[in-house]
Motif scaffolding. Structure first.
Motif, short mmCIF file in Angstrom:
data_model
loop_
_atom_site.label_atom_id
_atom_site.label_comp_id
_atom_site.label_asym_id
_atom_site.label_seq_id
_atom_site.Cartn_x
_atom_site.Cartn_y
_atom_site.Cartn_z
N VAL A 704 -19.56 -30.76 58.13
CA VAL A 704 -20.78 -29.58 58.39
C VAL A 704 -20.78 -30.25 59.69
CG1 VAL A 704 -23.02 -29.79 56.82
CG2 VAL A 704 -20.57 -29.63 56.04
N ARG A 705 -22.53 -30.00 59.77
CA ARG A 705 -23.06 -30.40 61.24
C ARG A 705 -24.45 -29.37 61.50
NH1 ARG A 705 -23.69 -27.87 66.19
NH2 ARG A 705 -22.31 -26.08 66.05
N GLU A 706 -25.31 -30.34 61.84
CA GLU A 706 -27.00 -29.66 61.64
C GLU A 706 -27.26 -28.70 62.95
OE1 GLU A 706 -30.38 -32.37 59.67
OE2 GLU A 706 -31.00 -32.00 61.82
N GLU A 795 -30.72 -25.54 60.27
CA GLU A 795 -29.22 -24.78 59.88
C GLU A 795 -28.36 -25.86 59.65
OE1 GLU A 795 -27.47 -21.23 61.07
OE2 GLU A 795 -27.66 -21.34 63.69
N MET A 796 -27.52 -25.70 58.34
CA MET A 796 -26.41 -26.95 58.36
C MET A 796 -25.10 -25.48 59.17
SD MET A 796 -28.09 -29.18 58.03
CE MET A 796 -26.76 -30.11 57.80
N GLN A 798 -20.50 -25.46 59.21
CA GLN A 798 -19.60 -25.64 58.86
C GLN A 798 -17.60 -25.55 59.76
OE1 GLN A 798 -18.73 -24.31 54.78
NE2 GLN A 798 -20.25 -25.85 53.93
#
Length: 803
Positions: A704-706, A795-796, A798
Motif C-alpha cells: 500500500v502506497r499513499e 489516495e491509497m 496498492q
C-alpha cells in the motif's frame, strides 16, 4: 357265495413289492433289480411301466402285473432255481434257502452207489466249502459254469469216491480266488499315500500366496489329493484356501518334490543375465543406418534443415515458430553418388529453447553423429555452447552445418574462428571436423551435408545384430486420444515386431502396432530405425531403455517388481518431511522452522502436458523459479488432456492446473466453474512460465502506497446550521475529490484525518475541484477550521510486489 369267497382268498395279493418277488424267486433284491434293468433294455415297451415317473424301482416299489409274466419268461433261464436240475442237489443245497427239497433226491443217489460208507466222506468235505460260497456277491456267478458240465456225466459218484484225498486239496486252492479282491485294496493306499524320496522328482518354484488349486497344478495332482494330505496335517482347507509355506513344503516332499519359494523382489536380477554372449558375435553383425541428432540454438534453422530432407513443413505447426518437441525421422539419400544409393539416415530433431536442455541431452545420448547447426549471421549462442558440450560428451562424431549462408550479414569465417576457439577445428583449416555451409531454405549444400553424414557413418562402421531380441531406447512418450499411451523409440539391437513383449523401466508393452513418422504401419523396426509403438500399459519415461522378454506375463511381473522397488524408495524419501530444519538444530528450533514454513505463501500446481518431454521441461522451468516470498510446490504431473479427475485432484489439494499445449475433455469446463479451480494454459512454454510467475505474485499481500491528490488553503470559515462549519478554500495544487481521504495540516502538524464529506462549488455539489478554483469543504467529524489551514487530499494505491 362261500365257495367264491374261498377261491378269492386263495388268489395272491393284488400288489407285490420287489422285495416280495425276490423272496419268492429266492434271489436278492439287488439281483432282481439288475434283471429288471436287463428286461427293460430287451423290452423297451415296458420302460414306462417299470420306471414310474422316470425313476428306477427300489425294494419297496410295487411289482406290476402288466409285465410280470413277460419278466418271468425273460428271467427263467437266468434264475438260479430254475437253472439247477435235480440230479445235482449237493451243490445246490448250500446256496438254495430250501434244504428240505434236496434231501429227498440225495437218498436215491446214495443207494445206487456200491459202497455206502464211502459216500459219507464227500458230504463232510462239502460242508467246509459253503462258508466261502455263502458270500452273495461272488457265489451266484462262479457256480453256474461248473453246474453245466456236471449233469452230463451220470457216473461221477464213483469217481468222487476214488479221489477223497484230492478233494480237500482243491478247496485249499480256492482261497487264492479270494485274493484278487484283496489285491486292489492293498494297492489303493499305496497310490494315495505313496511317499517318494524328497527331491526325487525334481524341484518346483512357487510364489506366495500359495493357493491350493495352483499348488496342486504345480504338483501335477488333483486338488482333492492335496486337500487330503493337508487334512492329515490337521489343516482344514478348501480349493481356494491359502496355505502356509511350511505345510506346502511337507506336501511337496511327500510327493517327491523339493519346493522353492521365491518372494517378490527376488526375481529381478536373473532377468539381466538373459543377454547371451553370442548376440555380439561379429558374424551376426549387419550394417545399420546412423542415428543423427540435430543440435543448436533456437531459431538457427534446425527444423527447417530437416524439413528440406523430409519435404515437410514442421516449423509452421509449432506454436511460436520454435520447436518444443523431439521427433525421430528416417531420411533416404536422393543424391547421385552410387555408393550411397538406398542408404537411410535416422534424424532426431531437438528443441533449441533453454527450457529443453534435458531433451537435447537425451537426444544426443543415443546418437552416433551430431550435426551442430550454427547460423552464419549469429554465430555461437548460449544454447549452441550447451549443445556442443552434449555432442562432445555423447556423440562419436560431429558435423558442423553453418546455416543461413544466404542471409544478410552472414560471416562463415567468423563462425569457423569461433569453432577454432572451442577446439573444433574445421576440416579446411587443417582439423578433423567436417564443415558444410548450407542454406536450408534454398537447399544449397544440403546434399553435400547428407553425404558428409554418410561418410562419417562409414568411418564409424556402424553394425548391429538384427536377429537377437530387440533392445532400444524411448525418445518421447505421450498419451493420445483413441490410442492410449504411445512412445517413439529407436531400436538399437534386434528387430522389433508387432506381438513382441518388452520391459521399459516401471512399464511394459505388448506391441500392438508400429507406425512411422507419416502414420503408416510398419511390419518391423530394424536396428537404427525409429518407430511409434502402441500397446503400452502406461506412459513410459523418456530416455528409458527397453528390452524384449519371452511373453507379456514375464514383462508384467518384471515391471511390477521395478515399480514396487521405486515406490519403496519414494516412500523412504518422503518419510523425512521438508520442514526447513537443518542438521544440528534443537527440537525447539525445528518446531519454529516448521511453523515459519507453514506460514509462508505456497502455490501448488498440477502439471499437464502433451508429451512427457515437455512435461519434464515444464517441471524443470518451474522449479528454477527462485523466490523467498512464495514457495512453488508441484502436486503432480501427467500427459494427456485435462480430465475431470485432474480437476478433482486440484480441488482436493487446493492447487491450480498448469497445462501446456493440451486440450480439455468434455465436462471439464463446467466442473472448473463449479469447483473454482483455476486453469492456466498456453502453447508456448516461456509464455506459460510468465503466467505462473504472475500467479505466484498474486499470493503476496499488496504493498500500500499513499498518493497525494492535491491541496487546498482555507480562506474563510462559514457556519453550516447551528453546530457545523464549512471551510471556504482555494485549491492550490492538484485536485480535491469528494469521498477522498484528507487531513488538516496546521503549522506543519496534522491535526485531523477524515474523508471529504461535502464538496461544493458555489451552491452545487461537485465530485472534484481542480487547482485554481474555489470550493467549500467539510470533513467528516471535524468543524474547527481556521484561516490558513491546509487541507490535503490523498489516495491509497496498492502495488503488486515482486518475487
Amino acid at each position: 357265495m362261500t365257495e367264491k369267497k374261498k377261491s378269492e382268498a386263495k388268489k395272491p395279493a393284488a400288489t407285490q413289492r420287489f422285495s416280495d418277488v425276490a423272496k419268492e424267486l429266492g434271489i436278492e433284491v439287488k439281483a432282481l433289480l439288475a434283471l429288471v434293468d436287463q428286461f427293460v433294455v430287451a423290452h423297451p415297451d415296458y420302460k414306462d411301466y417299470v420306471y414310474t415317473e422316470g425313476k428306477k424301482p427300489a425294494a419297496s416299489s410295487n411289482f406290476g402285473k402288466t409285465y410280470r409274466d413277460d419278466f418271468l419268461t425273460f428271467a427263467a433261464d437266468k434264475l438260479p432255481k430254475k437253472a439247477e436240475p435235480a440230479p445235482e442237489p449237493v451243490v445246490e443245497a448250500p446256496k438254495a434257502p430250501e434244504p428240505a427239497k434236496p434231501a429227498a433226491p440225495v437218498a436215491p443217489v446214495a443207494k445206487p452207489g456200491t459202497p455206502p460208507p464211502v459216500s459219507l466222506p464227500p458230504r463232510p468235505t462239502i460242508a467246509p466249502t459253503p462258508p466261502p460260497a455263502a458270500r452273495p456277491p461272488v457265489a451266484p456267478v462262479i457256480p453256474r459254469p461248473t453246474i453245466a458240465p456236471t449233469p452230463a456225466k451220470a457216473d461221477l459218484p464213483p469217481i468222487v469216491i476214488s479221489t477223497p484225498p484230492s478233494t480237500p486239496a482243491r478247496p485249499a486252492n480256492v482261497p487264492p480266488v479270494v485274493r484278487p479282491p484283496i489285491a486292489p485294496v492293498v494297492n489303493r493306499p499305496a497310490a494315495t499315500g505313496s511317499q517318494a524320496a524328497p527331491g526325487s522328482k525334481g524341484a518346483i518354484t512357487v510364489r506366495p500366496p500359495i493357493v491350493v488349486r495352483d499348488f496342486a497344478i504345480a504338483l501335477n495332482l488333483k486338488p482333492f489329493q492335496v486337500i487330503g494330505n493337508l487334512m492329515e496335517l490337521n489343516k482344514v482347507v478348501s480349493v481356494s484356501s491359502v496355505i502356509e509355506e511350511a505345510d506346502a513344503r511337507k506336501v511337496a516332499e511327500r510327493h517327491g518334490y523339493t519346493l522353492e519359494i521365491r518372494h517378490r523382489g527376488e526375481g529381478v536380477q536373473p532377468v539381466k543375465k538373459v543377454e547371451k554372449p553370442s548376440e555380439d558375435d561379429p558374424a551376426l553383425m549387419t550394417p545399420r543406418p546412423p542415428v543423427v541428432c540435430v543440435l543448436g540454438h533456437v531459431d538457427h534453422g534446425k527444423t527447417t534443415l530437416l524439413d528440406f530432407f523430409r519435404k515437410t513443413n514442421v516449423v509452421s505447426g509449432e506454436a511460436g515458430g520454435i520447436t518444443q518437441h523431439i521427433g525421430a525421422y528416417s531420411v533416404s539419400y536422393q543424391g547421385e553418388k552410387p555408393e550411397y544409393k538406398g542408404k537411410t539416415v535416422t534424424f532426431l530433431d531437438t528443441p533449441g529453447h533453454a527450457a529443453f536442455a534435458k531433451m537435447r541431452e537425451r537426444g544426443a545420448s543415443v546418437t552416433d553423429v551430431a550435426v551442430l547447426v550454427v547460423a552464419a549471421d549469429d554465430g555461437f549462442m548460449p544454447q549452441t555452447e550447451e549443445a556442443l558440450k552434449f555432442a562432445q560428451k555423447h556423440a562419436s562424431a560431429i558435423v558442423a552445418a553453418i546455416n543461413k549462408v544466404d542471409a544478410k550479414g552472414a560471416n562463415i569465417d567468423r563462425v569457423k574462428q569461433q569453432m577454432q576457439q572451442r577446439n573444433l577445428t574445421p576440416e579446411d583449416w587443417g582439423g578433423e571436423t567436417i564443415t558444410s555451409p548450407v542454406s536450408a531454405l534454398k537447399g544449397t549444400g544440403m546434399t553435400e551435408l547428407l553425404e558428409s553424414i554418410l561418410l562419417q557413418a562409414e568411418v564409424l562402421d556402424l553394425k548391429a545384430n538384427a536377429k537377437c531380441p530387440a533392445q532400444g531406447v524411448v525418445i518421447e512418450s505421450q498419451m493420445e486420444t483413441g490410442r492410449g499411451p504411445t512412445a517413439t523409440v529407436i531400436v538399437q539391437k534386434g528387430t522389433l515386431k508387432p506381438g513382441d513383449s518388452f520391459v521399459c523401466g516401471e512399464t511394459w508393452c505388448k506391441v500392438r502396432a508400429l507406425m512411422d513418422e507419416r502414420g503408416n504401419r510398419m511390419p518391423s523396426a530394424a536396428p537404427g530405425a525409429p518407430a511409434l509403438v502402441l500397446g503400452w500399459d502406461a506412459v513410459p519415461a523418456p530416455g528409458t531403455k527397453f528390452k524384449t522378454v519371452k511373453n507379456d506375463r514375464e514383462a508384467r511381473e518384471i515391471a511390477e517388481e521395478a515399480a514396487l522397488a521405486a515406490r519403496k524408495a519414494a516412500e523412504a524419501a518422503q518419510q523425512a518431511p521438508n520442514t526447513g530444519a537443518r542438521p544440528g538444530m534443537s527440537d525447539l528450533e525445528r518446531l519454529m522452522a516448521a511453523l515459519v514454513q507453514d506460514k509462508g505463501k505456497v502455490l501448488r500446481v498440477l502439471l499437464k502436458a502433451d508429451v512427457n518431454g515437455t512435461l519434464e521441461a515444464l517441471e524443470g522451468c518451474l522449479l528454477d523459479i527462485k523466490s523467498n516470498k512464495v514457495r512453488l510446490e508441484i502436486v503432480g504431473g501427467s500427459v494427456g488432456p485435462v480430465s475431470q479427475s485432474d480437476v478433482s485432484l486440484a480441488e482436493a489439494s487446493k492447487a491450480l492446473i498448469v497445462a501446456f499445449d493440451t486440450k480439455l475433455e468434455n465436462g471439464v469446463q463446467p466442473q472448473l466453474k463449479r469447483t473454482g479451480v483455476r486453469l492456466i494454459t498456453h502453447d508456448i512454454i516461456y509464455e506459460l512460465i510468465t503466467l505462473v510467475k504472475e500467479a505466484m505474485t498474486e499470493l503476496l499481500d499488496p504493498e500500500v502506497r499513499e498518493n497525494k491528490l492535491g491541496a487546498a488553503e482555507v480562506r474563510a470559515v462559514f457556519p453550516l446550521g447551528k453546530e457545523h462549519k464549512v471551510a471556504g478554500c482555494m485549491v492550490t495544487e492538484g485536485l480535491i475529490r469528494r469521498a477522498a481521504k484528507a487531513r488538516v495540516v496546521r503549522g506543519g502538524k496534522i491535526i485531523h484525518n477524515g474523508p471529504v464529506e461535502t464538496l461544493r462549488r458555489f451552491k452545487d455539489d461537485a465530485s472534484e475541484v481542480k487547482a485554481g478554483f474555489e470550493c467549500g469543504i467539510k470533513l467528516g467529524g471535524y468543524d474547527e477550521y481556521q484561516p490558513g489551514d491546509i487541507i490535503e487530499a490523498v489516495e491509497m494505491l496498492q502495488t503488486r510486489p515482486s518475487l
